[in-house]
Design an enzyme around this catalytic site. Structure first.
Site, short mmCIF file in Angstrom:
data_model
loop_
_atom_site.label_atom_id
_atom_site.label_comp_id
_atom_site.label_asym_id
_atom_site.label_seq_id
_atom_site.Cartn_x
_atom_site.Cartn_y
_atom_site.Cartn_z
N CYS A 166 0.81 -1.22 0.00
CA CYS A 166 0.00 0.00 0.00
C CYS A 166 0.84 1.27 0.00
O CYS A 166 0.30 2.38 0.01
CB CYS A 166 -0.96 -0.05 1.18
SG CYS A 166 -1.90 -1.58 1.13
N HIS A 222 -2.21 8.16 5.95
CA HIS A 222 -2.39 6.81 5.43
C HIS A 222 -3.68 6.20 5.99
O HIS A 222 -4.45 5.58 5.27
CB HIS A 222 -1.19 5.93 5.80
CG HIS A 222 -1.36 4.52 5.34
ND1 HIS A 222 -1.37 4.18 4.01
CD2 HIS A 222 -1.54 3.35 6.03
CE1 HIS A 222 -1.54 2.87 3.89
NE2 HIS A 222 -1.66 2.35 5.10
N GLU A 229 0.53 5.87 13.32
CA GLU A 229 0.72 7.03 12.44
C GLU A 229 0.55 8.33 13.23
O GLU A 229 1.28 9.29 13.00
CB GLU A 229 -0.28 6.99 11.27
CG GLU A 229 -0.04 8.13 10.29
CD GLU A 229 -0.95 8.08 9.05
OE1 GLU A 229 -1.94 7.35 9.08
OE2 GLU A 229 -0.63 8.78 8.07
N LYS A 231 -9.33 7.86 2.78
CA LYS A 231 -9.79 6.47 2.60
C LYS A 231 -11.20 6.33 3.16
O LYS A 231 -11.89 5.35 2.86
CB LYS A 231 -8.82 5.49 3.28
CG LYS A 231 -7.51 5.32 2.51
CD LYS A 231 -6.62 4.24 3.07
CE LYS A 231 -5.31 4.12 2.31
NZ LYS A 231 -4.32 5.13 2.71
N HIS A 291 -9.77 1.69 0.46
CA HIS A 291 -8.32 1.55 0.36
C HIS A 291 -7.95 1.02 -1.03
O HIS A 291 -8.22 -0.14 -1.35
CB HIS A 291 -7.83 0.62 1.46
CG HIS A 291 -6.36 0.62 1.64
ND1 HIS A 291 -5.49 1.19 0.72
CD2 HIS A 291 -5.58 0.13 2.64
CE1 HIS A 291 -4.24 1.03 1.16
NE2 HIS A 291 -4.27 0.40 2.31
N PHE A 344 2.09 -3.25 3.95
CA PHE A 344 2.52 -4.55 4.45
C PHE A 344 3.96 -4.78 3.98
O PHE A 344 4.29 -4.55 2.82
CB PHE A 344 1.64 -5.67 3.89
CG PHE A 344 0.27 -5.76 4.48
CD1 PHE A 344 -0.11 -4.97 5.56
CD2 PHE A 344 -0.66 -6.66 3.97
CE1 PHE A 344 -1.39 -5.06 6.10
CE2 PHE A 344 -1.94 -6.76 4.51
CZ PHE A 344 -2.30 -5.96 5.56
#
Lengths: 413, 82
Positions: free
Chosen positions: A163, A303, A314, A335, A340, A401
């Protein structure tokens, strides 16, 4: 002193609309792109999560010829549509092919082609597996489609970091332009992986929201009741060039791509490092490479995916990277509108960041009503919020990831 | 199942149109796949796979290289399906 890199064109196809402008207006208004899936397979496999933020399939039919669509995996279809829009938006510039590059990204690649081909093999045998299967499923397929469409011969690259992919591809474009490899780069990313298999796989790791009775309110980053992310699909493209190149051709400039940062947590395959040290380092690098200070950062497109564990580090990282200035950075988590987009997320969010600078408006984080007390950020809730006048910097954060952290820094022009 | 020359030509024209966008009218027996219709080897294999499926025949790879013109393919398929 190295020359500035600027954004002169944007294009996007997202669950919110067929263009960057439509997607941006929908994001500002607070529209959700999530919906219950109407495909036969959603019911057939009794998927625990039967909703996602999908692109209207009619868009592909309208914007690509039948033959183009047939030869491209859905991820490549969306990539090409967004790139054409971005190049047109940049004024369809004439660039020597040897000076035009593509820096693209995908998180997963041609998953539809791969799985359709596998079904064909099992049901009809090897002879029926289509000859274009490999070029359609390869992760560099979208980049190659764009490269061929525009005759880009300075290099056509694909960055793959889950991502974080399409923020890395924007950073890579910055590097290509800075070292003079190209005069113009089409940068971005695409993903089209809303397939029963990926939905089952992400469900299995408990990453997805289970709010099946209310898909449009499921993505709620930072909210105390957030329960996972919403799968999305889409693509975003930015046309990037050196400022003098843009000015020489009289191009309209949206914003400066002022710098970027890259790091890795090397901590856990999926979970972010709890103290957010890696992501903070990427943000600090982005700010430094932009020749800015934390106080210059007035907007962040976070994010923030809406997972219970992901959103907290974050917040810690933003506070560590910005220190006392974190309170002055207005945070949007788009998002909540788009879902996403995985490998397309960074590019679409970068476009939203660029347009936020142009319009001096931070989009709302929809669905979030009560911010988790572990989150210490000025999150834009409810409605879009005005951003200040004058020069400032905005960050677009993407984490993936594999511990990947990538941050792009944009400056008002 | 047996197919007539006309059926096979029309069916091939449809498959070629799907794959390449060429108008079905342009697909005439005398046309060469590579020289006239500009069909590359990957597209040719896609057309072969689709033709096998449509007409219920098998066209081994070794035979595909002998199919130079559309008529060659029509004849082959008519014979194979007889």
């Amino acid at each position: 002193m190295t020359s500035r890199i600027v954004v002169t064109g944007v294009g996007a196809v997202t669950p919110l609309g067929a263009t960057a402008a439509d997607s941006w207006q929908a994001a500002l208004k607070g529209t959700s792109g999530a919906r219950t899936l109407q495909n036969d397979w959603a019911e057939k496999y009794s998927l625990p999560v039967d909703f996602a933020a999908t692109v209207d399939p009619a868009i592909v039919g309208e914007k690509l010829t039948r033959v183009e669509a047939k030869r491209l995996d859905p991820a490549s279809q969306l990539a090409l549509i967004s790139a054409r829009e971005a190049v047109e938006d940049a004024g369809s510039p004439e660039v020597e092919p040897e000076r035009l590059a593509v820096s693209w990204a995908t998180g997963i690649g041609g998953v539809w082609t791969l799985l359709n081909g596998w079904d064909t093999l099992r049901e009809e045998g090897p002879r029926r597996v289509m000859p274009l299967t490999v070029p359609m499923l390869m992760p560099n397929g979208p980049a190659a489609a764009i490269g061929m469409a525009f005759g880009a011969r300075a290099g056509v690259q694909t960055l793959v970091s889950a991502c974080a992919s399409s923020t890395e591809s924007i950073g890579q474009a910055y590097d290509l332009l800075t070292r003079g490899q190209a005069d113009m780069v089409i940068a971005g990313g695409a993903e089209s992986a809303v397939h029963p298999f990926t939905l089952a796989a992400f469900s299995s790791m408990k990453a997805l929201s289970r709010r099946t009775d209310s898909p449009e309110t499921a993505s709620r980053p930072y909210d105390v009741h957030r329960d996972g992310f919403v799968m999305g699909e889409g693509a975003g493209s930015l046309v990037l060039e050196r400022e003098e190149h843009a000015k020489a051709r009289g191009a309209r400039i949206y914003a400066e791509l002022a710098g970027w940062g890259l790091s890795n947590d090397a901590y856990h395959i999926t979970a972010g490092e709890p103290e957010g040290r890696g992501s903070a380092r990427a943000m600090s690098q982005a700010i430094d490479s932009a020749g800015a200070t934390p106080a210059d950062v007035r907007h962040i497109n976070a994010h923030a995916t809406s997972t219970p564990v992901g959103d907290v580090p974050e917040s810690v990282a933003i506070n560590n990277a910005l220190g006392g200035s974190a309170a002055d950075a207005v945070v949007s988590a788009t998002k909540s509108q788009t879902g996403h987009l995985l490998g397309g997320a960074g590019a679409v969010e970068a476009i939203f960041t660029v347009l936020a600078l142009r319009d001096r408006k931070a989009p709302p984080t929809i669905n979030t009503t009560t911010v988790d007390e572990q989150i210490e950020l000025d999150v834009v809730l409810g409605q879009a919020r005005d951003l200040p006048d004058g020069e400032f910097v905005a960050l677009s954060n993407s984490f993936g990831f594999g511990g990947h952290n990538a941050v792009a820094a944009f400056r008002t022009v | 199942m047996a197919h007539t020359q006309e059926e096979v030509l029309a069916g091939l024209a449809e498959i070629i149109n799907e794959e390449t966008g060429l108008s079905a009218d342009a697909v005439e027996g005398s046309k060469s796949f590579t020289d006239d219709l500009d069909i590359d080897s990957i597209s040719m294999m896609t057309i072969v796979v689709n033709a096998e499926k449509k007409f219920g025949v098998t066209i081994p790879d070794d035979d595909v290289k002998d199919l130079v013109t559309v008529q060659d393919a029509v004849d082959y398929i008519v014979k194979a399906s007889a």
